[in-house]
Design a protein around this motif. Structure first.
Motif, PDB file in Angstrom:
ATOM      1  N   SER A 298       0.811  -1.213   0.000  1.00 22.68           N
ATOM      2  CA  SER A 298       0.000   0.000   0.000  1.00 22.68           C
ATOM      3  C   SER A 298       0.855   1.279   0.000  1.00 22.68           C
ATOM      4  O   SER A 298       0.309   2.374   0.019  1.00 22.68           O
ATOM      5  N   THR A 299       2.179   1.111  -0.021  1.00 25.02           N
ATOM      6  CA  THR A 299       3.053   2.289  -0.075  1.00 25.02           C
ATOM      7  C   THR A 299       4.206   2.025  -1.045  1.00 25.02           C
ATOM      8  O   THR A 299       4.533   0.880  -1.346  1.00 25.02           O
ATOM      9  N   VAL A 300       4.789   3.115  -1.502  1.00 24.77           N
ATOM     10  CA  VAL A 300       5.983   3.043  -2.349  1.00 24.77           C
ATOM     11  C   VAL A 300       6.860   4.233  -1.946  1.00 24.77           C
ATOM     12  O   VAL A 300       6.344   5.247  -1.479  1.00 24.77           O
ATOM     13  N   ARG A 301       8.175   4.096  -2.077  1.00 24.02           N
ATOM     14  CA  ARG A 301       9.072   5.167  -1.619  1.00 24.02           C
ATOM     15  C   ARG A 301       9.560   6.035  -2.780  1.00 24.02           C
ATOM     16  O   ARG A 301       9.901   5.523  -3.840  1.00 24.02           O
ATOM     17  N   LEU A 302       9.613   7.328  -2.510  1.00 19.71           N
ATOM     18  CA  LEU A 302      10.226   8.274  -3.449  1.00 19.71           C
ATOM     19  C   LEU A 302      11.431   8.898  -2.761  1.00 19.71           C
ATOM     20  O   LEU A 302      11.285   9.582  -1.745  1.00 19.71           O
ATOM     21  N   PHE A 303      12.609   8.634  -3.293  1.00 18.99           N
ATOM     22  CA  PHE A 303      13.836   9.193  -2.725  1.00 18.99           C
ATOM     23  C   PHE A 303      14.287  10.393  -3.560  1.00 18.99           C
ATOM     24  O   PHE A 303      14.201  10.358  -4.799  1.00 18.99           O
ATOM     25  N   SER A 304      14.804  11.418  -2.875  1.00 20.80           N
ATOM     26  CA  SER A 304      15.346  12.574  -3.606  1.00 20.80           C
ATOM     27  C   SER A 304      16.325  13.308  -2.709  1.00 20.80           C
ATOM     28  O   SER A 304      16.183  13.302  -1.482  1.00 20.80           O
ATOM     29  N   GLU A 305      17.297  13.950  -3.325  1.00 22.44           N
ATOM     30  CA  GLU A 305      18.266  14.702  -2.534  1.00 22.44           C
ATOM     31  C   GLU A 305      17.610  15.960  -1.974  1.00 22.44           C
ATOM     32  O   GLU A 305      16.769  16.583  -2.633  1.00 22.44           O
TER      33      GLU A 305
ATOM     34  N   PHE B 284      10.407  17.903  -7.369  1.00 24.00           N
ATOM     35  CA  PHE B 284       9.986  16.924  -8.381  1.00 24.00           C
ATOM     36  C   PHE B 284       9.350  15.712  -7.684  1.00 24.00           C
ATOM     37  O   PHE B 284       8.277  15.236  -8.091  1.00 24.00           O
ATOM     38  N   ALA B 285       9.988  15.228  -6.620  1.00 19.99           N
ATOM     39  CA  ALA B 285       9.446  14.075  -5.885  1.00 19.99           C
ATOM     40  C   ALA B 285       8.080  14.420  -5.281  1.00 19.99           C
ATOM     41  O   ALA B 285       7.135  13.627  -5.336  1.00 19.99           O
ATOM     42  N   ARG B 286       7.969  15.619  -4.698  1.00 20.56           N
ATOM     43  CA  ARG B 286       6.670  16.054  -4.137  1.00 20.56           C
ATOM     44  C   ARG B 286       5.592  16.066  -5.212  1.00 20.56           C
ATOM     45  O   ARG B 286       4.454  15.682  -4.990  1.00 20.56           O
ATOM     46  N   TYR B 287       5.998  16.542  -6.389  1.00 18.18           N
ATOM     47  CA  TYR B 287       5.046  16.626  -7.502  1.00 18.18           C
ATOM     48  C   TYR B 287       4.546  15.230  -7.875  1.00 18.18           C
ATOM     49  O   TYR B 287       3.341  15.011  -8.082  1.00 18.18           O
ATOM     50  N   LEU B 288       5.485  14.279  -7.980  1.00 16.06           N
ATOM     51  CA  LEU B 288       5.104  12.911  -8.363  1.00 16.06           C
ATOM     52  C   LEU B 288       4.125  12.331  -7.353  1.00 16.06           C
ATOM     53  O   LEU B 288       3.172  11.643  -7.705  1.00 16.06           O
ATOM     54  N   LYS B 289       4.358  12.631  -6.087  1.00 17.15           N
ATOM     55  CA  LYS B 289       3.436  12.162  -5.044  1.00 17.15           C
ATOM     56  C   LYS B 289       2.079  12.859  -5.178  1.00 17.15           C
ATOM     57  O   LYS B 289       1.037  12.220  -5.235  1.00 17.15           O
ATOM     58  N   ARG B 290       2.129  14.184  -5.251  1.00 14.28           N
ATOM     59  CA  ARG B 290       0.897  14.981  -5.231  1.00 14.28           C
ATOM     60  C   ARG B 290      -0.038  14.624  -6.391  1.00 14.28           C
ATOM     61  O   ARG B 290      -1.225  14.427  -6.209  1.00 14.28           O
ATOM     62  N   PHE B 291       0.537  14.541  -7.594  1.00 16.72           N
ATOM     63  CA  PHE B 291      -0.301  14.261  -8.762  1.00 16.72           C
ATOM     64  C   PHE B 291      -0.476  12.763  -8.991  1.00 16.72           C
ATOM     65  O   PHE B 291      -1.516  12.324  -9.456  1.00 16.72           O
ATOM     66  N   GLY B 292       0.555  11.979  -8.654  1.00 14.47           N
ATOM     67  CA  GLY B 292       0.478  10.538  -8.890  1.00 14.47           C
ATOM     68  C   GLY B 292      -0.595   9.864  -8.056  1.00 14.47           C
ATOM     69  O   GLY B 292      -1.323   8.994  -8.556  1.00 14.47           O
ATOM     70  N   GLU B 293      -0.721  10.257  -6.809  1.00 10.42           N
ATOM     71  CA  GLU B 293      -1.639   9.546  -5.906  1.00 10.42           C
ATOM     72  C   GLU B 293      -3.101   9.618  -6.345  1.00 10.42           C
ATOM     73  O   GLU B 293      -3.924   8.856  -5.865  1.00 10.42           O
ATOM     74  N   ARG B 294      -3.411  10.535  -7.269  1.00 11.39           N
ATOM     75  CA  ARG B 294      -4.787  10.590  -7.781  1.00 11.39           C
ATOM     76  C   ARG B 294      -5.129   9.401  -8.671  1.00 11.39           C
ATOM     77  O   ARG B 294      -6.291   9.191  -9.001  1.00 11.39           O
TER      78      ARG B 294
ATOM     79  N   CYS C  17       2.526   7.391  -1.777  1.00 13.72           N
ATOM     80  CA  CYS C  17       3.952   7.629  -2.038  1.00 13.72           C
ATOM     81  C   CYS C  17       4.570   8.201  -0.770  1.00 13.72           C
ATOM     82  O   CYS C  17       4.121   9.238  -0.278  1.00 13.72           O
ATOM     83  N   LEU C  18       5.573   7.533  -0.261  1.00 15.20           N
ATOM     84  CA  LEU C  18       6.269   8.031   0.936  1.00 15.20           C
ATOM     85  C   LEU C  18       7.408   8.926   0.474  1.00 15.20           C
ATOM     86  O   LEU C  18       8.290   8.474  -0.264  1.00 15.20           O
ATOM     87  N   LEU C  19       7.372  10.176   0.896  1.00 10.55           N
ATOM     88  CA  LEU C  19       8.403  11.120   0.472  1.00 10.55           C
ATOM     89  C   LEU C  19       9.609  10.957   1.395  1.00 10.55           C
ATOM     90  O   LEU C  19       9.648  11.536   2.482  1.00 10.55           O
ATOM     91  N   MET C  20      10.550  10.147   0.991  1.00 11.58           N
ATOM     92  CA  MET C  20      11.703   9.853   1.833  1.00 11.58           C
ATOM     93  C   MET C  20      12.670  11.045   1.795  1.00 11.58           C
ATOM     94  O   MET C  20      13.034  11.514   0.725  1.00 11.58           O
ATOM     95  N   LEU C  21      13.067  11.507   2.981  1.00 14.62           N
ATOM     96  CA  LEU C  21      13.915  12.694   3.052  1.00 14.62           C
ATOM     97  C   LEU C  21      15.395  12.294   3.022  1.00 14.62           C
ATOM     98  O   LEU C  21      16.182  12.659   3.900  1.00 14.62           O
ATOM     99  N   ARG C  22      15.768  11.517   2.010  1.00 17.27           N
ATOM    100  CA  ARG C  22      17.168  11.156   1.779  1.00 17.27           C
ATOM    101  C   ARG C  22      17.313  10.804   0.304  1.00 17.27           C
ATOM    102  O   ARG C  22      16.331  10.465  -0.359  1.00 17.27           O
TER     103      ARG C  22
END
Ligand SMILES: [Zn+2]
Length: 449
Positions: free
Chosen positions: A229-236, A264-274, A281-286
């Motif tokens: 039920s979750t997936v990780r998004l990693f970004s610097e 970019f990662a926030r965007y993928l989460k925000r629009f993707g989750e629809r 999408c878990l916005l991983m802070l690393r």
């Protein structure tokens, strides 16, 4: 490649500015996401695993085994994608000779394989998005090019996602180009991604976001814990390439959590989750898993915004293991452990997010923040000249927040005052939106006044 109902695509290019409105649900993106099929994802993974090994240094003179056979199959697949009814996709091969290096004993020819969906907006012809999965695999020993290395989850799953995105988006009328790529040499040191990033940069392509889909199919973690039920998004958070002036600005704003890659990662989460039910999408802070890396980092090194999407639970008995049984433990990244339904949900979300971003107007520029030590934050910017801009969106989140918490839609203009909103307790950004709800990446302040 099989049946695909091609949807009526109406071009959004050239649409005139309209009064601001809340973004309507996007039926086009929903249609495309709805065409993602888990059965097709499974077939791609099984086909790639069937090459025995796809180690970058494995044999190239066989039709059925090794990296050469895998790349030939991928080239044929990209041609099929280009032949789909209504398809705008253009196949490409990015061939190069990697010099000898730590994980490459002698100069070796390698090839990234992909398709490109070209921009339909002449003023954005050089802007592009990239989504990539690596088609090479590895055994327990990273230099072992002979043992079986089926690489089903790592990373046939990512390649399957990339090909599926290209398949359902083949006729999309995007303002910017999208490169859908199967990269080579990831396990030998991100060689394919590094070559592609440098090449695009040298050719003047402005990559506004790169996504590495790497390990997007495992739902059985260690100890048989299940997570789908979750997936990780990693970004610097802090850009790996940063000028002294950018560093000073980051320090002044507290911008450690607002790099272009993070937006970019926030965007993928925000629009993707629809676009997929029940997948957060878990916005991983690393930038990646601890001590590990992936193709997105090769793009970061060129100063390009990039993120990685990965399953939440990895299974270390599968990854980087020669298939075998020891006692009652089974090792190896074999296709039976790939969860196509989970991969399909991730693919749907990325189709939705990429569609929105690829059709969005240009982002506002030169965002300036003022009002420090006053009760009101003031934002000004250079308004986008893109005629498709119908409204602007002012984002804000409290300074302890991870994702944007509030969005305020305003008419196209060049400044706003946020009465009673102090600069110190919030972060801000400005995005441009068209009348269909396609939104640019948000631009954060680049100046304090
Ligand atoms: Zn990988």
């Amino acid at each position: 490649m099989r049946r695909l109902v091609f949807f009526l695509l109406t071009t959004v290019l050239g649409a005139q500015a309209q009064a601001p409105a809340q973004a309507p649900p996007n039926t086009l993106a929903r249609d495309m996401a709805g065409h993602v099929e888990s059965a097709r994802l499974r077939r791609t993974v099984e086909r790639l695993a069937g090459f025995g090994t796809r180690h970058t240094l494995s044999i190239t003179n066989s039709e059925s085994r090794g990296i050469g056979a895998a790349s030939k199959w991928l080239i044929a697949e990209t041609r099929n994608l280009a032949m789909l009814p209504g398809s705008r996709l253009i196949p490409f091969e990015d061939r190069f000779t990697a010099p000898a290096g730590p994980r490459v004993p002698k100069p070796t020819e390698m090839v990234n394989v992909g398709v490109m969906l070209p921009s339909l907006d002449p003023s954005r012809a050089k802007d592009a998005l990239v989504v990539a999965g690596h088609y090479d695999s590895r055994a327990t020993d990273v230099m072992d090019a002979d043992s079986d290395a089926p690489g089903s989850v790592d990373d046939a799953s990512g390649v399957a996602l990339v090909l599926e995105m290209a398949y359902v988006m083949a006729a999309d009328h995007t303002a910017v180009s999208i490169y859908f790529v199967a990269t080579v040499g990831e396990e030998q040191g991100l060689l394919g991604a590094a070559h592609l990033a440098a090449r695009l940069k040298a050719e003047g392509v402005n990559v506004i976001g790169m996504l590495a889909a790497d390990c997007v199919g495992n739902t059985w973690g260690p100890g048989n814990v299940r997570e789908s039920s979750t997936v990780r998004l990693f970004s610097e958070g802090v850009p790996s390439q940063e000028t002294e002036a950018q560093k000073k600005l980051r320090e002044a704003l507290g911008g450690e959590n607002d790099s272009p890659s993070r937006e970019f990662a926030r965007y993928l989460k925000r629009f993707g989750e629809r676009y997929a039910d029940g997948l957060e999408c878990l916005l991983m802070l690393r930038r990646d898993r601890v001590g590990r890396g992936g193709d997105h980092l090769a793009f970061n090194r060129e100063g390009i915004p990039a993120a990685r999407i990965s399953e939440t639970l990895e299974n270390y008995d599968r990854q980087h293991q020669v298939p075998r049984v020891e006692g009652n433990r089974t090792y190896g990244d074999t296709p039976g452990f790939f969860d196509p339904g989970y991969c399909a949900k991730i693919t749907r979300e990325m189709v939705g997010a990429f569609h929105h971003l690829a059709l969005a107007p240009e982002a506002p520029r030169n965002v300036r923040l003022s009002g420090a030590a006053t009760p009101d934050a003031r934002l000004s910017w250079t308004s986008p000249t893109d005629p498709r801009t119908a409204a602007l969106v002012i984002y804000r989140r409290r300074a302890d927040g991870v994702v944007w918490q509030q969005d305020m839609v305003i008419p196209v203009s060049d400044s706003t005052v946020l009465t009673g909103v102090g600069t110190d307790n919030f972060f801000f950004a400005v995005a441009a939106r068209d009348r269909d709800g396609n939104e640019s990446l948000p631009s954060v302040p680049t100046r304090i006044e």
